[in-house]
Design a protein around this motif. Structure first.
Motif, mmCIF file in Angstrom:
data_model
loop_
_atom_site.group_PDB
_atom_site.id
_atom_site.type_symbol
_atom_site.label_atom_id
_atom_site.label_comp_id
_atom_site.label_asym_id
_atom_site.label_seq_id
_atom_site.Cartn_x
_atom_site.Cartn_y
_atom_site.Cartn_z
ATOM 1 N N GLN A 1 0.833 -1.196 0.000
ATOM 2 C CA GLN A 1 0.000 0.000 0.000
ATOM 3 C C GLN A 1 0.871 1.251 0.000
ATOM 4 O O GLN A 1 1.959 1.268 0.572
ATOM 5 N N VAL A 2 0.353 2.288 -0.654
ATOM 6 C CA VAL A 2 1.030 3.587 -0.677
ATOM 7 C C VAL A 2 0.424 4.447 0.421
ATOM 8 O O VAL A 2 -0.793 4.647 0.478
ATOM 9 N N VAL A 3 1.255 4.938 1.339
ATOM 10 C CA VAL A 3 0.787 5.679 2.514
ATOM 11 C C VAL A 3 1.295 7.103 2.440
ATOM 12 O O VAL A 3 2.506 7.335 2.340
ATOM 13 N N ALA A 4 0.369 8.052 2.463
ATOM 14 C CA ALA A 4 0.695 9.477 2.573
ATOM 15 C C ALA A 4 0.000 10.018 3.813
ATOM 16 O O ALA A 4 -1.193 9.768 4.022
ATOM 17 N N LYS A 5 0.728 10.722 4.654
ATOM 18 C CA LYS A 5 0.185 11.111 5.953
ATOM 19 C C LYS A 5 -1.015 12.039 5.822
ATOM 20 O O LYS A 5 -1.938 11.995 6.639
ATOM 21 N N GLU A 6 -1.046 12.891 4.797
ATOM 22 C CA GLU A 6 -2.150 13.830 4.654
ATOM 23 C C GLU A 6 -3.445 13.133 4.242
ATOM 24 O O GLU A 6 -4.537 13.565 4.621
ATOM 25 N N THR A 7 -3.356 12.070 3.480
ATOM 26 C CA THR A 7 -4.544 11.362 2.997
ATOM 27 C C THR A 7 -4.510 9.903 3.436
ATOM 28 O O THR A 7 -4.923 9.018 2.693
ATOM 29 N N VAL A 8 -4.010 9.644 4.629
ATOM 30 C CA VAL A 8 -3.844 8.278 5.108
ATOM 31 C C VAL A 8 -5.206 7.619 5.301
ATOM 32 O O VAL A 8 -6.187 8.269 5.687
ATOM 33 N N ASP A 9 -5.243 6.330 5.051
ATOM 34 C CA ASP A 9 -6.462 5.560 5.243
ATOM 35 C C ASP A 9 -6.775 5.459 6.729
ATOM 36 O O ASP A 9 -5.884 5.301 7.563
ATOM 37 N N LEU A 10 -8.074 5.527 7.054
ATOM 38 C CA LEU A 10 -8.474 5.433 8.449
ATOM 39 C C LEU A 10 -8.124 4.073 9.049
ATOM 40 O O LEU A 10 -7.937 3.961 10.259
ATOM 41 N N ARG A 11 -8.026 3.048 8.235
ATOM 42 C CA ARG A 11 -7.656 1.728 8.737
ATOM 43 C C ARG A 11 -6.232 1.705 9.266
ATOM 44 O O ARG A 11 -5.865 0.826 10.051
ATOM 45 N N ILE A 12 -5.424 2.654 8.843
ATOM 46 C CA ILE A 12 -4.055 2.784 9.357
ATOM 47 C C ILE A 12 -3.999 3.790 10.499
ATOM 48 O O ILE A 12 -3.325 3.573 11.509
ATOM 49 N N LEU A 13 -4.728 4.876 10.370
ATOM 50 C CA LEU A 13 -4.640 5.962 11.341
ATOM 51 C C LEU A 13 -5.320 5.621 12.658
ATOM 52 O O LEU A 13 -4.809 5.952 13.733
ATOM 53 N N VAL A 14 -6.483 4.971 12.606
ATOM 54 C CA VAL A 14 -7.252 4.722 13.832
ATOM 55 C C VAL A 14 -6.497 3.840 14.819
ATOM 56 O O VAL A 14 -6.390 4.191 16.008
ATOM 57 N N PRO A 15 -5.955 2.678 14.432
ATOM 58 C CA PRO A 15 -5.212 1.890 15.432
ATOM 59 C C PRO A 15 -3.969 2.601 15.941
ATOM 60 O O PRO A 15 -3.616 2.454 17.124
ATOM 61 N N ALA A 16 -3.282 3.364 15.086
ATOM 62 C CA ALA A 16 -2.128 4.119 15.556
ATOM 63 C C ALA A 16 -2.543 5.163 16.588
ATOM 64 O O ALA A 16 -1.869 5.359 17.611
ATOM 65 N N PHE A 17 -3.656 5.825 16.336
ATOM 66 C CA PHE A 17 -4.153 6.828 17.276
ATOM 67 C C PHE A 17 -4.562 6.177 18.591
ATOM 68 O O PHE A 17 -4.303 6.725 19.684
ATOM 69 N N MET A 18 -5.172 4.997 18.525
ATOM 70 C CA MET A 18 -5.637 4.339 19.744
ATOM 71 C C MET A 18 -4.474 3.932 20.641
ATOM 72 O O MET A 18 -4.512 4.156 21.854
ATOM 73 N N ILE A 19 -3.442 3.338 20.081
ATOM 74 C CA ILE A 19 -2.326 2.931 20.941
ATOM 75 C C ILE A 19 -1.565 4.155 21.467
ATOM 76 O O ILE A 19 -0.992 4.112 22.563
ATOM 77 N N SER A 20 -1.600 5.257 20.721
ATOM 78 C CA SER A 20 -1.012 6.494 21.236
ATOM 79 C C SER A 20 -1.795 7.004 22.435
ATOM 80 O O SER A 20 -1.219 7.429 23.448
ATOM 81 N N GLU A 21 -3.119 6.949 22.352
ATOM 82 C CA GLU A 21 -3.954 7.407 23.460
ATOM 83 C C GLU A 21 -3.803 6.499 24.673
ATOM 84 O O GLU A 21 -3.786 6.970 25.812
#
Length: 243
Positions: free
Chosen positions: A157-177
């Motif tokens: 998969q091609v990942v760009a932080k500005e248009t990142v897929d929620l399937r990548i962002l949500v788990p990263a955000f959860m473990i950060s919280e």
């Protein structure tokens, strides 16, 4: 007899009307694309409503609040005070307070135009998710984001932080919280641990071996938390951690 016939006639008329208004279930299989699409939308809406509490936890500040409050209760030594209902309710209202700008933007740019038939459902989803994506990107740790981004790149998969897929962002955000919640919880528990150690040392020196130190330290921990106005300090610090 006349009344009986009149009643029978009324019942028969009502039955015929009800039969005429019955839904033809056999016609569902012959429904056109618009009808099938409407049914799929209804199932999708019901599915979203059923997982709405989970979505609230995953993409908002609720996780950090509830972890901090739970660790606070454990650090003081109270098992059921404040009750779970109180802690969860306080966490919810603090979440609504912190997320108010995000909710307002999602409503004004996505939900309201969709209800007014000004934009399509696909465009509405993007406009609703964009404020939450911005909020999560602002609060996610770079290390956690890079972890899931690298895992996604390994799958091609091609990942760009500005248009990142929620399937990548949500788990990263959860473990950060979760991590930040435990960091705040450590700072909360530390002074209560010091009180426990002091009380345990004094009771041991006095030879009171059979008296649990937690029984003696509990009033002192509650008094300490009240004297420093702990709820005000804790809630203020938690809210400011998102600004």
């Amino acid at each position: 007899m006349r009344k009986f016939l009149l009643a029978a006639a009324l019942i028969g008329a009502a039955t015929s009307v009800a039969a005429a208004q019955q839904l033809d279930l056999g016609g569902i299989g012959k429904a056109d694309g618009a009808t099938v699409g409407y049914i799929i939308q209804m199932f999708g809406l019901l599915t979203v409503l059923s997982v709405a509490p989970g979505l609230l936890i995953m993409v908002t500040s609720f996780t950090r609040f509830v972890i901090a409050f739970s660790i606070l209760r454990a650090g003081i030594g109270l098992q059921s005070t404040p009750a779970n209902l109180i802690l969860i309710s306080l966490s919810l209202f603090m979440t609504f307070y912190v997320m108010a700008p995000t909710f307002d933007q999602a409503w004004n740019t996505g939900v309201k135009p969709l209800m007014d038939n000004q934009i399509s459902q696909t465009e509405a989803f993007e406009k609703i998710s964009d404020p939450f994506r911005t909020f999560m990107l602002h609060n996610v740790r770079d290390k956690d984001f890079d972890l899931f981004a690298d895992l996604a790149r390994e799958r091609g998969q091609v990942v760009a932080k500005e248009t990142v897929d929620l399937r990548i962002l949500v788990p990263a955000f959860m473990i950060s919280e979760i991590r930040r919640g435990f960091e705040i919880g450590f700072l909360i528990v530390l002074p209560f641990l010091v009180i426990d150690l002091i009380v345990a040392t004094i009771t041991m020196a006095m030879g009171m071996m059979m008296l649990p130190p937690t029984v003696v330290s509990l009033p002192f921990k509650i008094l300490f938390f009240v004297l420093i106005d702990g709820w005000n300090l804790l809630v203020g610090s938690l809210v400011r951690s998102f600004t």
